[in-house]
Motif scaffolding. Structure first.
Motif, PDB file in Angstrom:
ATOM      1  N   SER A  48       0.786  -1.320  -0.046  1.00 18.68           N
ATOM      2  CA  SER A  48       0.304   0.062  -0.057  1.00 18.68           C
ATOM      3  C   SER A  48       0.753   1.285  -0.164  1.00 18.68           C
ATOM      4  N   SER A  52       1.150   3.778  -3.247  1.00 19.89           N
ATOM      5  CA  SER A  52       0.506   4.941  -2.893  1.00 19.89           C
ATOM      6  C   SER A  52       1.170   6.165  -3.663  1.00 19.89           C
ATOM      7  N   LYS A  59      -3.540  10.149  -9.750  1.00 22.81           N
ATOM      8  CA  LYS A  59      -4.918  10.406  -9.315  1.00 22.81           C
ATOM      9  C   LYS A  59      -5.661  11.392 -10.077  1.00 22.81           C
ATOM     10  N   THR A  65      -8.854   2.161 -16.432  1.00 20.98           N
ATOM     11  CA  THR A  65      -8.198   0.706 -16.357  1.00 20.98           C
ATOM     12  C   THR A  65      -6.848   0.781 -15.842  1.00 20.98           C
ATOM     13  N   GLU A  79      -3.009  -3.083  -6.711  1.00 17.96           N
ATOM     14  CA  GLU A  79      -2.891  -2.123  -5.535  1.00 17.96           C
ATOM     15  C   GLU A  79      -3.146  -0.743  -6.070  1.00 17.96           C
ATOM     16  N   ARG A  82      -6.640  -0.439  -6.938  1.00 21.90           N
ATOM     17  CA  ARG A  82      -7.418  -0.318  -5.742  1.00 21.90           C
ATOM     18  C   ARG A  82      -7.569   1.304  -5.051  1.00 21.90           C
ATOM     19  N   GLN A  83      -6.463   1.812  -5.157  1.00 19.56           N
ATOM     20  CA  GLN A  83      -6.302   3.252  -4.639  1.00 19.56           C
ATOM     21  C   GLN A  83      -6.857   4.242  -5.471  1.00 19.56           C
ATOM     22  N   LEU A  84      -7.010   4.040  -6.826  1.00 21.22           N
ATOM     23  CA  LEU A  84      -7.594   4.714  -7.657  1.00 21.22           C
ATOM     24  C   LEU A  84      -9.074   4.587  -7.880  1.00 21.22           C
ATOM     25  N   GLY A  85      -9.417   3.507  -7.264  1.00 17.83           N
ATOM     26  CA  GLY A  85     -10.890   3.034  -7.510  1.00 17.83           C
ATOM     27  C   GLY A  85     -11.390   2.592  -9.126  1.00 17.83           C
ATOM     28  N   LYS A  86     -10.314   2.162  -9.648  1.00 17.56           N
ATOM     29  CA  LYS A  86     -10.569   1.578 -11.063  1.00 17.56           C
ATOM     30  C   LYS A  86     -10.382   0.116 -11.168  1.00 17.56           C
ATOM     31  N   ARG A  87     -10.569  -0.578 -12.377  1.00 19.31           N
ATOM     32  CA  ARG A  87     -10.545  -1.849 -12.821  1.00 19.31           C
ATOM     33  C   ARG A  87      -9.076  -2.275 -12.705  1.00 19.31           C
ATOM     34  N   SER A  88      -8.961  -3.450 -12.610  1.00 18.54           N
ATOM     35  CA  SER A  88      -7.256  -3.910 -12.629  1.00 18.54           C
ATOM     36  C   SER A  88      -7.400  -5.544 -13.658  1.00 18.54           C
TER      37      SER A  88
END
Length: 194
Positions: A48, A52, A59, A65, A79, A82-88
């Protein structure tokens, strides 16, 4: 969170992820140092923290994606996404060729951030970029935990690494460690080299 190079290096030392010896890199080059990012990525708190730096940098970019090459980039890509709130999603090798599998796909004009664990020559990232373009999707940038290219790789897109270090690597025929002959050559990464 914004970590300094010294703080990130401390994480690498604490997890024994910065190895010293005689290593065969995925690029085919030799080096006296190897970044075994998997040793950092086994700890969610460190993952994390180092990711970050990348997520914070990207950001404000328009991203749909995050995509990464298997194996090393998968956790980094996940990760950051996840932190950007996007698909991986990830790309993997099949018959020695990078390909999108498992039902993953990209749409035309989809905005994509490419993530990797370590960049030396950028070979895997360039392969991912080629696949993204084959779907007529748009590469927005490239991110990696470690840039050990010494500033020599230009992807043609914004590039951010959590840690930039000048680490020497050599063509196999020019490797001084080979010439000394004292330390055996080791291939610690996940990718097999012909």
């Amino acid at each position: 969170m914004s970590l300094t190079d010294q703080q990130i290096l401390k994480i690498f030392f604490e997890t024994n992820a910065l190895l010293e010896g005689h290593f065969l890199l995925t690029s085919g080059r030799h080096s006296n140092q190897y970044f075994q990012c998997a040793k950092v990525l086994q700890y969610p708190n460190y993952t994390s923290d180092v990711c970050s730096v990348l997520a914070n940098h990207f950001k404000n970019f328009e991203i749909d994606t995050v995509i990464a090459p298997a194996m090393g980039g998968i956790i980094v890509g996940y990760e950051v996404a996840r932190q950007l709130g996007k698909r991986s999603i990830f790309i993997e090798r099949e018959n020695n060729k990078m390909t999108l599998r498992r039902g993953f796909s990209l749409s035309e004009n989809e905005k994509v951030l490419v993530c990797e664990d370590v960049v030396t020559t950028g070979g895997s990232v360039f392969e991912v970029i080629k696949i993204v373009k084959s779907f007529n999707a748009k590469v927005i940038g490239v991110a990696s935990i470690v840039d050990r290219s010494n500033g020599n790789v230009n992807f043609g897109y914004p590039f951010k690494s959590s840690l930039q270090l000048e680490v020497k690597s050599f063509l196999s025929e020019e490797c001084p460690i080979c010439k000394e002959g004292n330390i055996p050559l080791v291939k610690p990464g996940s990718r097999k080299i012909q």
